[in-house]
Design an enzyme around this catalytic site. Structure first.
Site, PDB file in Angstrom:
ATOM      1  N   GLU A 185      -2.590  -6.355   9.671  1.00 55.64           N
ATOM      2  CA  GLU A 185      -4.076  -7.018   8.872  1.00 55.64           C
ATOM      3  C   GLU A 185      -3.950  -6.058   7.509  1.00 55.64           C
ATOM      4  O   GLU A 185      -3.368  -4.859   7.382  1.00 55.64           O
ATOM      5  CB  GLU A 185      -5.519  -6.527   9.687  1.00 55.64           C
ATOM      6  N   ASN A 237     -10.642 -11.963   4.573  1.00 52.33           N
ATOM      7  CA  ASN A 237      -9.843 -11.336   5.097  1.00 52.33           C
ATOM      8  C   ASN A 237      -8.622 -12.160   5.713  1.00 52.33           C
ATOM      9  O   ASN A 237      -8.997 -12.773   6.874  1.00 52.33           O
ATOM     10  CB  ASN A 237     -10.454 -10.203   6.136  1.00 52.33           C
ATOM     11  N   LYS A 257     -10.538 -14.312   8.705  1.00 48.64           N
ATOM     12  CA  LYS A 257     -10.885 -13.672   9.692  1.00 48.64           C
ATOM     13  C   LYS A 257     -12.653 -13.941   9.924  1.00 48.64           C
ATOM     14  O   LYS A 257     -13.469 -14.096   8.900  1.00 48.64           O
ATOM     15  CB  LYS A 257     -10.900 -11.948   9.659  1.00 48.64           C
ATOM     16  N   GLU A 291     -16.485  -4.058   5.830  1.00 53.57           N
ATOM     17  CA  GLU A 291     -15.846  -5.327   5.589  1.00 53.57           C
ATOM     18  C   GLU A 291     -16.860  -6.442   5.391  1.00 53.57           C
ATOM     19  O   GLU A 291     -16.728  -7.567   4.855  1.00 53.57           O
ATOM     20  CB  GLU A 291     -15.150  -5.776   6.978  1.00 53.57           C
ATOM     21  N   CYS A 303      -7.433  -8.187  13.767  1.00 54.67           N
ATOM     22  CA  CYS A 303      -8.397  -7.223  14.348  1.00 54.67           C
ATOM     23  C   CYS A 303      -9.378  -7.353  15.263  1.00 54.67           C
ATOM     24  O   CYS A 303      -9.464  -7.631  16.365  1.00 54.67           O
ATOM     25  CB  CYS A 303      -8.632  -6.285  13.302  1.00 54.67           C
ATOM     26  N   ASN A 337      -6.324  -2.821  11.780  1.00 52.43           N
ATOM     27  CA  ASN A 337      -6.515  -1.283  11.120  1.00 52.43           C
ATOM     28  C   ASN A 337      -7.857  -0.956  11.980  1.00 52.43           C
ATOM     29  O   ASN A 337      -9.047  -1.400  11.796  1.00 52.43           O
ATOM     30  CB  ASN A 337      -6.941  -1.617   9.773  1.00 52.43           C
TER      31      ASN A 337
HETATM   32  N1  CDV Z   1     -10.362  -3.912  10.706  1.00 54.36           N
HETATM   33  C1  CDV Z   1     -11.230  -4.024  11.863  1.00 54.36           C
HETATM   34  O1  CDV Z   1     -11.553  -4.984  12.368  1.00 54.36           O
HETATM   35  N2  CDV Z   1     -11.480  -2.751  12.756  1.00 54.36           N
HETATM   36  C2  CDV Z   1     -12.341  -2.875  13.936  1.00 54.36           C
HETATM   37  C3  CDV Z   1     -13.075  -1.621  14.007  1.00 54.36           C
HETATM   38  C4  CDV Z   1     -13.848  -1.340  12.973  1.00 54.36           C
HETATM   39  C5  CDV Z   1     -13.797  -1.412  15.520  1.00 54.36           C
HETATM   40  C6  CDV Z   1     -11.680  -3.385  15.105  1.00 54.36           C
HETATM   41  O2  CDV Z   1     -12.214  -3.936  16.024  1.00 54.36           O
HETATM   42  O3  CDV Z   1     -10.481  -2.528  15.514  1.00 54.36           O
END
Ligand code: CDV
Length: 311
Positions: free
Chosen positions: A46, A106, A123, A142, A168, A193
């Protein structure tokens, strides 16, 4: 057998001061390794081109926009597209997308072996908050910098199979996998991330975060009989640690490749897309076994509705 040799191109930290050109040079090196190992498809994380900028509070939108890409490919990423096409390797990677009409997403793209973008996902499950939160040990903005994706969870016929993407936080939500599962997805790519600690509770550290990562990915793969290729950007970015633990999970929910480092590292697995068939035709034969007449709440409400209090 329909075997795709997939490389998960985990990336170590990208510091705030690192240029897109320097990052793309690292990605090209990972592609070199993938070529040496005869990969067909390489999955990058990501927001692969920059540091994880949502940890920084920026009141000035002009500054925010410097982290976004207005076109793809662009001058900075052209060498990556050219190298992947020269190697005849498909790829997916994430970046911050600023559309011509001013929308911020994103985003992740799927690029075929010829270097053509054949799929785009934006996303949907955006974590975090909109305003500066002084109670947190670090920010996760975000919800301030991105709009929720507007493309749903599509899948594409590509690379000889049916491929889907998510990003993510999406990986924690069963709905993500099931919507793609209902379109016959055979391999899902995703980048992440994930901070190594929870900014809202001290007790949640890297071990638990790695556990939740595996738990979500393995259950999503198993319950939809699909391969899942999950790739981290990890290590310490500008003082902020993020988990590694990139994984390739088979349609039985078993881990077949896992990163060992917190740095740039290629994990590789032969993913036989025909291995998805058994689960899809037996225990997870959706058509025979799903009972949609009882699932209405899933799309009718977002939050919890408690039963009435006993009188
Ligand atoms: N980049 C993300 O979406 N990170 C989230 C954190 C904030 C928990 C994740 O689900 O990994």
């Amino acid at each position: 057998m329909r075997v795709l040799r997939v490389g998960g191109a985990q990336m170590g930290p990208i510091q705030k001061a690192d240029s897109r050109q320097a990052v793309v040079a690292r990605m090209v090196k990972l592609l070199d390794q993938a070529k040496a190992q005869q990969c067909d498809l390489v999955v990058f994380p990501e927001l692969a081109l920059t540091t994880f900028f949502p940890r920084w509070y920026m009141p000035d939108q002009a500054e925010v926009d410097t982290w976004f890409e207005r076109e793809m490919p662009n001058a900075a990423t052209r060498p990556l597209f050219d190298k992947a096409a020269a190697y005849n390797i498909g790829m997916s990677f994430g970046y911050a997308e600023l559309t011509p009409d001013g929308h911020h997403f994103n985003t992740s793209i799927l690029v075929d072996r010829s270097g053509k973008i054949v799929g785009k996902y934006r996303k949907i499950h955006l974590p975090g908050h909109v305003e500066f939160d002084r109670k947190r040990t670090f920010q996760h903005l975000e919800k301030r910098y991105f709009e929720p994706g507007d493309l749903g969870f599509p899948v594409w016929r590509a690379m000889g199979g049916i491929l889907g993407m998510c990003i993510c936080n999406d990986r924690r939500w069963p709905e993500t996998y099931r919507v793609m599962g209902l379109q016959g997805v055979e391999l899902i790519t995703l980048g992440y991330n994930t901070p190594a600690v929870n900014s809202q509770r001290d007790s949640e550290g890297p071990e638990q975060r790695l556990f939740h990562n595996r738990l979500s990915l393995q259950s999503g793969a198993y319950q939809n009989s699909t391969w899942v290729v999950a790739v981290a950007k990890c290590g310490t970015e500008d003082g902020h640690p993020m988990i590694a633990g990139s994984l390739i999970v088979n349609p039985d929910g078993e881990i077949v490749a896992e990163a060992k480092s917190e740095d740039d590292e290629l994990i590789v697995a032969d993913c036989d897309l025909d291995a998805t068939i058994f689960g899809k035709e037996t225990i997870f034969d959706f058509k025979r076994h799903r009972r949609i007449e009882h699932y209405g709440r899933i799309t009718a409400q977002a939050g919890i509705v408690l039963p009435p209090e006993a009188t």
